[in-house]
Design an enzyme around this catalytic site. Sequence first.
Site, short mmCIF file in Angstrom:
data_model
loop_
_atom_site.label_atom_id
_atom_site.label_comp_id
_atom_site.label_asym_id
_atom_site.label_seq_id
_atom_site.Cartn_x
_atom_site.Cartn_y
_atom_site.Cartn_z
N ASP A 3 -6.81 -3.87 -5.97
CA ASP A 3 -6.44 -2.58 -5.39
C ASP A 3 -4.98 -2.20 -5.72
O ASP A 3 -4.62 -1.03 -5.76
CB ASP A 3 -6.58 -2.58 -3.87
CG ASP A 3 -7.76 -3.34 -3.33
OD1 ASP A 3 -8.21 -4.30 -3.99
OD2 ASP A 3 -8.23 -3.03 -2.23
N ASP A 54 0.80 -1.23 0.00
CA ASP A 54 0.00 0.00 0.00
C ASP A 54 0.83 1.28 0.00
O ASP A 54 0.28 2.37 0.24
CB ASP A 54 -0.96 0.01 1.20
CG ASP A 54 -2.15 -0.91 0.97
OD1 ASP A 54 -2.68 -0.91 -0.16
OD2 ASP A 54 -2.54 -1.62 1.91
N1 GLY Z 1 -7.34 -1.28 -0.37
C1 GLY Z 1 -8.22 -1.70 0.63
C2 GLY Z 1 -9.62 -1.31 0.39
O1 GLY Z 1 -9.97 -0.77 -0.64
O2 GLY Z 1 -10.41 -1.55 1.28
#
Ligand code: GLY
Length: 394
Positions: free
Chosen positions: A173, A113
């Site tokens: 994601d 992330d």
């Molecule tokens: N990247 C985690 C979410 O979108 O919850």
Amino acid sequence: MKTSVTIIAFALLLASCSSTETMSKLIDDRLSRSIEQYELMAASLMDQPDRLPRDITPDGKLRTTGPSDWVSGFLPGSLWYLYEYSERPELLDYAVDYTMRLIDQRYNRGTHDLGFMLYCSFGNGLRISSDTIFRSILLTGAESLASRYNPLIGCIKSWDHNGDKWQFPVIIDNMMNLEFLMWAARESGDNRYRDICLSHSDKTIQNHFRPDFSSYHVISYDTITGQVEKKNTHQGYADESAWARGQSWGLYGYVVMYRETHDERYLAQARNIASFLISHPNLPADKIPYWDYNAPDIPEAKRDASAGAIMASALIELSEYVDPPTAKGYLEVAEQQIRTLSSPEYFAEKGTNGNFILKHSVGHLPGNSQIDVPLTYADYYYIEALLRFKKTLK
Ligand code: GLY
């Protein structure tokens, strides 16, 4: 006859002008109110130098989190955007303060992330302030992110948790982290970062998408063979469903990859995802998706404001890359999304909602976590969508 045609044309022109004006006024008004709300938010955590906002408690109080949480970059990112819009010195001070709370995350190799965390914060900071310290922090962070790339699989590993379930999980994601690495490739001249992004994007097209251009949430790869071992969901309704935020992340990710590469395959992917979403029978008339396009309790299912805000922002950028009739269609959807999110149903009154801007997002419904709450990333992409839409009105 000629006179009446002229009158009708003039009336249409007036109508289109006034609708542009109204949207322009609405955007300025919501940005001003977002500034008021986020100055309250930022002020409320100044005595807690290691904390950042996460969501709210059931009784409506702000719940905070630490800098290693994946959401940590969104408050600083939003503050940078609001400073860029308003040039208020208070916002600059807050933006720098909250950005610097994440400085140690440049060494964090335990998460994918880092794009969200570092590029929304330091990345916007560098773009807006040209502070060269931000540049070196970002380049260290990019190397940490790249350390999660596996050349046999051709992807960046998303999660280290649930090792008993998934050997090498890659979530949709993760497309959102590539903008950061593409920046690092340009900035450092190291093409390795670019090659990682291209491989990750191509593998994701190959394995995450179904024939209708909806996407799986989690694809796990076998670390010995490099082949797909599982196709699952984590935050969606079912393995075969279309989890709403994941669809928005995928759309946004391929828009960015087209911007960065001009590879027509990425543009086609973004357009196909957009078509799937816009024409989906379960997309409500106000264009804010249910938390999952296949939630079994539609139309009672919870909405996800974050999925709507991310989709709006992506569609506005995508409209720049397509023919005028298609662009108009994308902008109409984005406008509807902005108008809905700007309505009292979604847009919080000053001083309420834990000082978040938007209500009604869903974090992780199957985990019984963050259901119908404000979320930092809903606010970030809403602000971004407002700023992007404003540019289309010029
Ligand atoms: N990247 C985690 C979410 O979108 O919850």
